[in-house]
Design a protein around this motif. Structure first.
Motif, PDB file in Angstrom:
ATOM      1  N   ASP A  48       0.804  -1.202   0.050  1.00 44.16           N
ATOM      2  CA  ASP A  48       0.006  -0.049   0.183  1.00 44.16           C
ATOM      3  C   ASP A  48       1.071   1.202   0.110  1.00 44.16           C
ATOM      4  O   ASP A  48       0.647   2.149   0.939  1.00 44.16           O
ATOM      5  CB  ASP A  48      -1.199  -0.063   1.190  1.00 44.16           C
ATOM      6  N   LEU A  49       1.697   1.257  -0.907  1.00 45.47           N
ATOM      7  CA  LEU A  49       2.837   2.485  -0.993  1.00 45.47           C
ATOM      8  C   LEU A  49       2.036   3.765  -1.942  1.00 45.47           C
ATOM      9  O   LEU A  49       2.703   4.732  -1.883  1.00 45.47           O
ATOM     10  CB  LEU A  49       4.088   2.119  -1.655  1.00 45.47           C
ATOM     11  N   GLY A  50       1.125   3.312  -2.658  1.00 47.04           N
ATOM     12  CA  GLY A  50       0.522   4.363  -3.478  1.00 47.04           C
ATOM     13  C   GLY A  50       1.399   4.472  -4.757  1.00 47.04           C
ATOM     14  O   GLY A  50       2.169   3.896  -5.018  1.00 47.04           O
ATOM     15  N   ARG A  51       0.683   5.495  -5.426  1.00 44.71           N
ATOM     16  CA  ARG A  51       1.436   5.718  -6.887  1.00 44.71           C
ATOM     17  C   ARG A  51       1.985   4.375  -7.788  1.00 44.71           C
ATOM     18  O   ARG A  51       2.826   4.126  -8.384  1.00 44.71           O
ATOM     19  CB  ARG A  51       2.593   6.526  -6.782  1.00 44.71           C
ATOM     20  N   VAL A  52       0.932   3.006  -7.668  1.00 43.96           N
ATOM     21  CA  VAL A  52       0.928   1.897  -8.363  1.00 43.96           C
ATOM     22  C   VAL A  52       0.956   2.032  -9.775  1.00 43.96           C
ATOM     23  O   VAL A  52       2.131   1.727 -10.356  1.00 43.96           O
ATOM     24  CB  VAL A  52       0.105   1.021  -7.741  1.00 43.96           C
ATOM     25  N   GLU A  53       0.031   2.681 -10.326  1.00 45.92           N
ATOM     26  CA  GLU A  53       0.006   2.752 -11.589  1.00 45.92           C
ATOM     27  C   GLU A  53       1.075   3.483 -12.482  1.00 45.92           C
ATOM     28  O   GLU A  53       1.401   3.075 -13.494  1.00 45.92           O
ATOM     29  CB  GLU A  53      -1.413   3.438 -12.212  1.00 45.92           C
ATOM     30  N   GLU A  54       1.386   4.564 -11.856  1.00 47.78           N
ATOM     31  CA  GLU A  54       2.272   5.530 -12.276  1.00 47.78           C
ATOM     32  C   GLU A  54       3.777   4.645 -12.156  1.00 47.78           C
ATOM     33  O   GLU A  54       4.498   4.861 -13.154  1.00 47.78           O
ATOM     34  CB  GLU A  54       2.545   6.553 -11.353  1.00 47.78           C
ATOM     35  N   ALA A  55       3.972   3.869 -11.089  1.00 53.16           N
ATOM     36  CA  ALA A  55       5.336   3.081 -11.077  1.00 53.16           C
ATOM     37  C   ALA A  55       5.349   2.169 -12.487  1.00 53.16           C
ATOM     38  O   ALA A  55       6.338   2.153 -12.971  1.00 53.16           O
ATOM     39  CB  ALA A  55       5.404   2.120  -9.921  1.00 53.16           C
ATOM     40  N   TYR A  56       4.212   1.338 -12.563  1.00 52.93           N
ATOM     41  CA  TYR A  56       4.353   0.446 -13.832  1.00 52.93           C
ATOM     42  C   TYR A  56       4.658   1.294 -15.259  1.00 52.93           C
ATOM     43  O   TYR A  56       5.147   0.892 -16.206  1.00 52.93           O
ATOM     44  CB  TYR A  56       2.997  -0.253 -13.799  1.00 52.93           C
ATOM     45  N   GLN A  57       3.780   2.495 -15.169  1.00 56.18           N
ATOM     46  CA  GLN A  57       3.913   3.209 -16.518  1.00 56.18           C
ATOM     47  C   GLN A  57       5.324   3.785 -16.637  1.00 56.18           C
ATOM     48  O   GLN A  57       5.876   3.664 -17.766  1.00 56.18           O
ATOM     49  CB  GLN A  57       2.856   4.400 -16.498  1.00 56.18           C
ATOM     50  N   GLU A  58       5.976   4.133 -15.623  1.00 56.86           N
ATOM     51  CA  GLU A  58       7.302   4.615 -15.627  1.00 56.86           C
ATOM     52  C   GLU A  58       8.344   3.518 -15.842  1.00 56.86           C
ATOM     53  O   GLU A  58       9.097   4.152 -16.632  1.00 56.86           O
ATOM     54  CB  GLU A  58       7.791   5.230 -14.049  1.00 56.86           C
TER      55      GLU A  58
END
Ligand code: UDP
Length: 237
Positions: free
Chosen positions: A217-227
């Protein structure tokens, strides 16, 4: 290529028959699970990232002379693969201690191993995927001794290929999981290589760019995958 009956639905992918019996249609889902299915959720557009990122890695691995099940992309979320008889093992390769190894050895996450480590796990949700070794594999008949050795050697070779690409993308490869299968008596790499199945840390900030963002539950999950997808694409140009 026609998509026919659903043959198998896993946690992250659906596998369909096609009009050619040696090939399967794989559709990547946004569903995410962790802790042996106890935690469930969705990661928006994960299917698109994992499909296309896996395709990029499979192509690089093939170029290095290691056969994979990947044939071609069918859409942003779908790929065509060779049909394999899967070896029921997870091959985990580690460069830096994290996750279950940190717990098992009582070592801090982030400890740099002096050389890569390979581990085998027997795929069985009911048993919680127990760790096994080469002699269990042969004695239980999950694979021949030769194939058990080959998948570990291939794990180390694939580690070197992935580390090189990810290094150019400013990402440290902490650990990852592979699955192999057999076609015409030959071992091929199967499954996927994605932020669901690897740990990626930003080389500078050590920020986690993988499924641990969902697990913990660290947040910004989608952003990490896209990055990760964006950086790997740029590294391969
Ligand atoms: N892994 C995976 N599927 C599994 C178990 C592990 O893809 O069923 C990956 C995981 O994402 C990590 C590596 O294998 O990159 C090592 O995982 P570990 O043994 O540390 O287990 P975890 O912490 O995921 O329980």
């Amino acid at each position: 290529m026609k998509k026919l009956a659903l043959r198998y639905e896993g946690k992250a992918k659906r596998v369909y028959d096609t009009d050619q019996s040696d090939y399967f249609w794989v559709a990547y889902k946004d569903d995410a699970t962790a802790f042996n299915g106890e935690k469930k959720g969705q990661i928006v557009d994960k299917g698109e990232v994992n499909n296309q990122l896996s395709a990029l890695f499979f192509e690089e691995i093939e170029k290095a002379g290691i056969p994979t099940h990947f044939v071609r992309l069918l859409s942003e979320r779908d790929m065509l693969v060779r049909r394999l008889d899967m070896i029921p093992l997870e091959v985990v390769v580690r460069n830096i201690v994290a996750g279950s190894l940190a717990k098992r050895l009582g070592v801090e996450e982030g400890f740099i191993l002096s050389r890569p480590v390979v581990e085998l796990y027997y795929k069985d949700d009911k048993l919680g995927d127990p760790m096994v070794n080469e002699s269990h594999v042969a004695a239980m008949g999950w694979a021949s001794v030769e194939h058990a050795r080959e998948i570990q050697t291939l794990g180390f070779r694939i580690n070197e290929i992935l580390k090189k690409i990810l290094g150019k993308a400013g990402i440290d490869l902490i650990d990852f999981k592979l699955e192999f299968g057999v076609a015409d008596g030959k071992v091929l790499l199967g499954d996927e290589i994605s932020p669901d199945t690897c740990r990626y840390w930003d080389s500078e900030t050590h920020e986690k760019l993988d499924k641990d963002r969902f697990r913990r539950d660290l947040g910004r999950v989608e952003e990490a995958y896209q990055e990760v997808f964006r950086r790997v694409k740029a590294a391969l140009v």
